[in-house]
Design an enzyme around this catalytic site. Sequence first.
Site, PDB file in Angstrom:
ATOM      1  NE  ARG A  64      -3.517   0.522   2.806  1.00 53.66           N
ATOM      2  CZ  ARG A  64      -4.509   0.433   2.227  1.00 53.66           C
ATOM      3  NH1 ARG A  64      -5.585  -1.082   1.900  1.00 53.66           N
ATOM      4  NH2 ARG A  64      -4.917   1.262   2.303  1.00 53.66           N
ATOM      5  CG  MET A  89     -14.076   3.354  -5.396  1.00 51.15           C
ATOM      6  SD  MET A  89     -15.432   3.779  -4.187  1.00 51.15           S
ATOM      7  CE  MET A  89     -15.787   2.115  -3.751  1.00 51.15           C
ATOM      8  CG  LEU A  92      -5.535   8.265   0.075  1.00 49.20           C
ATOM      9  CD1 LEU A  92      -6.246   9.223  -0.216  1.00 49.20           C
ATOM     10  CD2 LEU A  92      -4.401   7.681  -0.989  1.00 49.20           C
ATOM     11  CG  HIS A 108     -19.733  10.295   2.903  1.00 46.27           C
ATOM     12  ND1 HIS A 108     -19.092   9.616   2.048  1.00 46.27           N
ATOM     13  CD2 HIS A 108     -20.844  10.487   3.511  1.00 46.27           C
ATOM     14  CE1 HIS A 108     -19.601   8.563   2.744  1.00 46.27           C
ATOM     15  NE2 HIS A 108     -21.027   8.506   3.848  1.00 46.27           N
ATOM     16  CG  ASP A 144     -16.569   8.092   4.237  1.00 47.74           C
ATOM     17  OD1 ASP A 144     -16.039   8.451   3.337  1.00 47.74           O
ATOM     18  OD2 ASP A 144     -16.976   6.576   4.230  1.00 47.74           O
ATOM     19  CD  GLU A 173     -22.285  13.289  -4.371  1.00 48.31           C
ATOM     20  OE1 GLU A 173     -21.492  13.504  -4.742  1.00 48.31           O
ATOM     21  OE2 GLU A 173     -23.654  12.675  -4.452  1.00 48.31           O
TER      22      GLU A 173
HETATM   23  C1  GRF Z   1     -20.544  10.412  -5.365  1.00 47.35           C
HETATM   24  O1  GRF Z   1     -21.194   9.707  -5.052  1.00 47.35           O
HETATM   25  C2  GRF Z   1     -19.610  10.482  -3.940  1.00 47.35           C
HETATM   26  O2  GRF Z   1     -19.843  12.107  -3.536  1.00 47.35           O
HETATM   27  C3  GRF Z   1     -19.054   9.658  -3.725  1.00 47.35           C
HETATM   28  O3  GRF Z   1     -18.859   8.576  -5.221  1.00 47.35           O
HETATM   29  C4  GRF Z   1     -19.371   8.883  -5.923  1.00 47.35           C
HETATM   30  C5  GRF Z   1     -19.049   9.507  -7.380  1.00 47.35           C
HETATM   31  O4  GRF Z   1     -19.865   9.106  -7.716  1.00 47.35           O
HETATM   32  N1  GRF Z   1     -17.390   9.739  -2.464  1.00 47.35           N
HETATM   33  P1  GRF Z   1     -18.413   9.882  -9.306  1.00 47.35           P
HETATM   34  O5  GRF Z   1     -17.860   9.329 -10.339  1.00 47.35           O
HETATM   35  O6  GRF Z   1     -17.784  11.264  -9.267  1.00 47.35           O
HETATM   36  O7  GRF Z   1     -19.683  10.476 -10.226  1.00 47.35           O
END
Ligand code: GRF
Length: 214
Positions: A64, A89, A92, A108, A144, A173
């Site tokens: 890692r 995903m 870190l 998030h 988170d 978002e």
């Molecule tokens: C989003 O819902 C974000 O909040 C989460 O992962 C998702 C990513 O979506 N961390 P995208 O790849 O930006 O469409």
Amino acid sequence: MKLAVLISGRGSNLEALIKATSEPDYPAEICLVVSNRGDAGGLKIATAAGIETAVIKPKDFESREEFEEALNVRIQDSGAQLICLAGFMWLLGESFSHGWRDRLLNIHPSLLPAFKGLHVQAQAVEMGVRFSGCTVHFVRPELDDGPIIVQAVVPVLPGDDTETLSARILEQEHRIYPMAVRWIAEGRVRVSGERVLIDGANPPDQVLVSPAVA
Ligand code: GRF
């Protein structure tokens, strides 16, 4: 201010950041997009926008730490001053997140500290909460976790399923991530203890209610 955006998938938040940074008066630009997966849809979005991309995969490294160091070196080389995690995903580790302390952001899809981890929109529906939303925060090594910069609130409606709630949250978002980056690039954001203070912004600006509720 130069930004590196880290992705693993679809890249809709990346797309929102690209759109914002292409506005003439926006105080930041994206200098690099990195994915830890070769098949991330967001890579195509970045390429179409003429942004440099890199794919750095954990499985190509012994540990890692080596993976995260390669990531760090690539980002440093790009001249980035701020990192935006956008659906990245990978959790870190301490060394990376300390090295980028208060210069590393995440988005998030819940009102943190409620619903950390994965599938949080499904959890919100199952738990019957009346409101959910999204959070842009500085990253700390725990999942988170970290000082909150901005949140947007959306209602959870009686007929909602994971898909409808996710879509309502995602719209917000795309609104708040570019907003948080703008405040930082304008030099208006300070971290005091574990709280974020934003010069010239009143508290309501930092807790945005979606038009559906307002
Ligand atoms: C989003 O819902 C974000 O909040 C989460 O992962 C998702 C990513 O979506 N961390 P995208 O790849 O930006 O469409």
